[in-house]
Design a protein around this motif. Structure first.
Motif, PDB file in Angstrom:
ATOM      1  N   SER A  50      28.535  -9.963  18.341  1.00  0.00           N
ATOM      2  CA  SER A  50      30.378  -9.629  18.558  1.00  0.00           C
ATOM      3  C   SER A  50      31.034  -9.842  17.681  1.00  0.00           C
ATOM      4  O   SER A  50      32.090  -9.308  17.380  1.00  0.00           O
ATOM      5  CB  SER A  50      30.846 -10.843  19.599  1.00  0.00           C
ATOM      6  OG  SER A  50      29.804 -10.923  20.760  1.00  0.00           O
ATOM      7  N   GLN A  92      33.002  -9.273  25.331  1.00  0.00           N
ATOM      8  CA  GLN A  92      32.280 -10.143  26.761  1.00  0.00           C
ATOM      9  C   GLN A  92      33.549 -11.221  27.340  1.00  0.00           C
ATOM     10  O   GLN A  92      32.388 -11.055  28.575  1.00  0.00           O
ATOM     11  CB  GLN A  92      31.599 -10.963  25.170  1.00  0.00           C
ATOM     12  CG  GLN A  92      30.822 -12.184  25.675  1.00  0.00           C
ATOM     13  CD  GLN A  92      30.117 -12.439  25.107  1.00  0.00           C
ATOM     14  OE1 GLN A  92      30.749 -12.093  23.656  1.00  0.00           O
ATOM     15  NE2 GLN A  92      29.391 -13.350  24.843  1.00  0.00           N
ATOM     16  N   ASP A 172      30.502  -5.242  25.364  1.00  0.00           N
ATOM     17  CA  ASP A 172      29.785  -6.497  24.559  1.00  0.00           C
ATOM     18  C   ASP A 172      29.254  -7.379  25.811  1.00  0.00           C
ATOM     19  O   ASP A 172      30.294  -8.181  26.565  1.00  0.00           O
ATOM     20  CB  ASP A 172      30.730  -7.430  23.651  1.00  0.00           C
ATOM     21  CG  ASP A 172      29.947  -8.278  23.257  1.00  0.00           C
ATOM     22  OD1 ASP A 172      28.929  -9.054  23.038  1.00  0.00           O
ATOM     23  OD2 ASP A 172      30.385  -8.554  22.388  1.00  0.00           O
ATOM     24  N   GLU A 173      28.362  -7.194  26.121  1.00  0.00           N
ATOM     25  CA  GLU A 173      27.455  -7.636  27.127  1.00  0.00           C
ATOM     26  C   GLU A 173      28.124  -7.356  29.184  1.00  0.00           C
ATOM     27  O   GLU A 173      28.598  -8.401  29.398  1.00  0.00           O
ATOM     28  CB  GLU A 173      27.245  -9.387  26.822  1.00  0.00           C
ATOM     29  CG  GLU A 173      26.593 -10.608  26.239  1.00  0.00           C
ATOM     30  CD  GLU A 173      26.250 -11.293  26.179  1.00  0.00           C
ATOM     31  OE1 GLU A 173      26.086 -12.072  26.871  1.00  0.00           O
ATOM     32  OE2 GLU A 173      26.463 -11.501  25.176  1.00  0.00           O
TER      33      GLU A 173
END
Ligand SMILES: Nc1ncnc2c1ncn2[C@@H]1O[C@H](COP(=O)(O)OP(=O)(O)OP(=O)(O)O)[C@@H](O)[C@H]1O
Ligand SMILES: [Mg+2]
Length: 511
Positions: A50, A92, A172-173
């Motif tokens: 991240s 995220q 991000d994820e």
């Protein structure tokens, strides 16, 4: 001499990033992204994924290193600069304004680019709808973001990026919070974008996703690149080892359960959702000591409301919740917790942690007023610190020290901290919602072992997971939740995956 044109749309060279607390999140990182490439970025919790993405998106400044766009060095002093350079990011932890509508969130900050000098709301709504349709993103432009389930919130984040016409997309994820169907839809959309030439950096802890969808996989550990592989030339096991630096059991062994007395007995439970619709209808379930009941179901079928009711976070509209034979409906979260109920919440940032408090406060959130952490009204600092240190060590929470705020931890390490806290007290019942969401394969192995250990100690466990694999791996019995009701219950050993999927989708009850 003229320089050779580089084949990369985006390149990071020798990126180093220290945080003031001494953490070296990126230590001389190099990453290259080719045009139209789907790059999967893997790495254990705290590896620096991240952080690197936030640097590429202009949110953090590296201490040293260089970023190149199409071979040209660029400065990205803020995210506006990154957006102007064609970089988009879905974070995220989402960056939406909950009190605003979908449309407002999508156009926020991008009005000028689209000629919307005065906020022409109607026109913007049409643009957002057209965009959503074009990419097959189901969304109500007029809905308040606060009212949307996470999957829909993510679609808003995606719309924001699409609206700004990003050529490089960082995710991000993104699948951590999605249902299997939403995940499929997302991948379909990303493949479309890829065909149109968008290059994608995709972070995930789900190794299968990287293996199935990526053109190339890069693995980070401790702020460095430790490997680069092609999906066709590697396996899940090899990736796991590369990520955490040791062999990982992707599936844990467990003996059969020896259930004891009933710990949780829920009868005719009725719970309203925020819109005053019945989210849980006449629900009955039982969890016994020493067994794991897995609650399978597509998110949004009442899981959130059920867990909130069981943990005292939401009032019930009818029925009863018996804990060890005692009625607890209407009790406060703290009362329920002190009766021996541990809760791993699905939303760790809203319910599980107080992000601005140091770890030492977060590890005693439910306990700070009790011995040994308090003497009368004064806190026992030493006891709290010793306790926190033990949790950090035992659960491998990666942090520079225990004084940092929970916000400073990487997503997966926040989750590990909650688990450490909830698993380290005397409990009778564990309610675990998405316990391994966002944690790396090494931590999944560890958390699964801990859950099995709790079962062996006679704890009753209610496991709610969007991951069917996780339910199948851990549960002794499986109950399927559909539209607020349990539509079937199985012995896990006898369950048929396909039938389970059918029931989760509202298919006919075959039993
Ligand atoms: N704002 C911050 N201040 C201080 N330290 C930070 C900050 N953000 C991240 N860190 C630290 O930097 C390291 C890398 O964190 P990062 O969030 O990049 O990890 P990650 O690879 O994304 O992990 P995860 O898979 O858990 O999301 C961690 O040790 C984290 O605690
Ligand atoms: Mg992260």
């Amino acid at each position: 001499m003229k320089e050779q044109p580089t084949p990369f749309v985006l390149e990071a060279r020798q990126i180093t990033k220290h945080f003031p607390n001494g953490v070296v999140a990126n230590a001389g990182l190099a990453l290259q992204l080719r045009p139209g490439e789907f790059l999967a970025l893997l790495g254990e919790n705290g590896a620096g994924k991240s952080t690197l993405m936030n640097i590429l998106y202009g949110l953090y400044q590296p201490d040293s290193g260089e970023i190149l766009l199409n071979g040209q060095p660029v400065q990205l002093p803020n995210s506006q600069a990154a957006i102007a350079a064609g970089i988009g990011m879905v974070h995220q932890h989402f960056h939406l304004v909950p009190g605003m509508t979908v449309t407002e969130n999508v156009i926020l900050g991008a009005e000028v680019k689209h000629g919307l000098f005065f906020l022409d709301y109607k026109r913007a709504t049409h643009q957002v709808m057209a965009l959503a349709q074009q990419y097959g993103l189901e969304i109500d432009p007029a809905a308040l973001v606060a009212d949307l389930p996470v999957g829909a919130q993510q679609r808003v984040e995606l719309l924001k990026v699409l609206y700004r016409q990003a050529k490089i997309l960082i995710l991000d994820e993104p699948t951590a919070v999605l249902t299997p169907q939403e995940t499929k839809d997302l991948f379909r959309m990303l493949q479309n974008l890829k065909k149109q030439g968008t290059a994608i950096i995709f972070i995930t802890h789900k190794l299968q996703e990287a293996l199935q969808s990526a053109d190339r996989i890069v693995v980070l550990r401790s702020g460095k690149v430790v490997g680069e592989v092609l999906p066709s030339e590697t396996t899940e096991k090899e990736l796991a080892t590369l990520m955490v630096g040791r062999d990982v059991l992707l599936r844990i062994e467990k003996s059969s359960a020896k259930p004891g007395e009933t710990v949780l007995d829920v009868r005719e439970l009725q719970v309203f959702d925020d819109r005053q619709h019945l989210a849980i209808r006449q629900l009955a379930l039982e969890v016994r000591a020493g067994e794991i009941l897995g609650l399978a179901g597509v998110e949004g079928n009442g899981q959130t409301e059920l867990v909130a009711a069981l943990t005292g976070l939401r009032a019930i509209a009818g029925g009863s919740i018996l804990l060890g034979g005692k009625e607890v409906a209407g009790a406060s979260p703290r009362q329920i917790s002190s009766l021996g109920v541990a809760h791993i919440p699905e939303d760790r940032q809203k319910v599980g942690l107080v992000l601005d408090y140091p770890l030492t406060d977060n590890t005693v959130l439910d306990l700070y007023f009790q011995k040994p952490f308090a003497n009368g009204i004064s806190r026992n600092k030493q006891a709290i610190e010793a306790h926190t240190q033990r949790l950090i060590t035992d659960f491998d929470v990666r942090t520079p020290n225990m004084k940092v705020s929970a916000r400073m931890l990487s997503g997966g390490n926040q989750q590990k901290l909650i688990i450490a806290r909830e698993f380290t007290r005397e409990i009778k019942l564990l309610i675990a919602s998405q316990p391994t969401r966002g944690v790396d394969v090494g931590a999944i192995e560890f958390i699964h072992q801990q859950i099995i250990q709790k079962r062996a100690e006679g704890v009753a466990i209610l496991l709610i997971s969007a991951e069917l694999d996780e339910i199948l791996a851990l549960a002794d019995r499986i109950a399927v939740l559909f539209r607020g009701k349990i539509v079937a219950t199985f012995e896990a050993a006898k369950v048929d995956r396909e039938e389970l999927g059918l029931l989760m989708a509202g298919g006919k009850n075959l039993h």
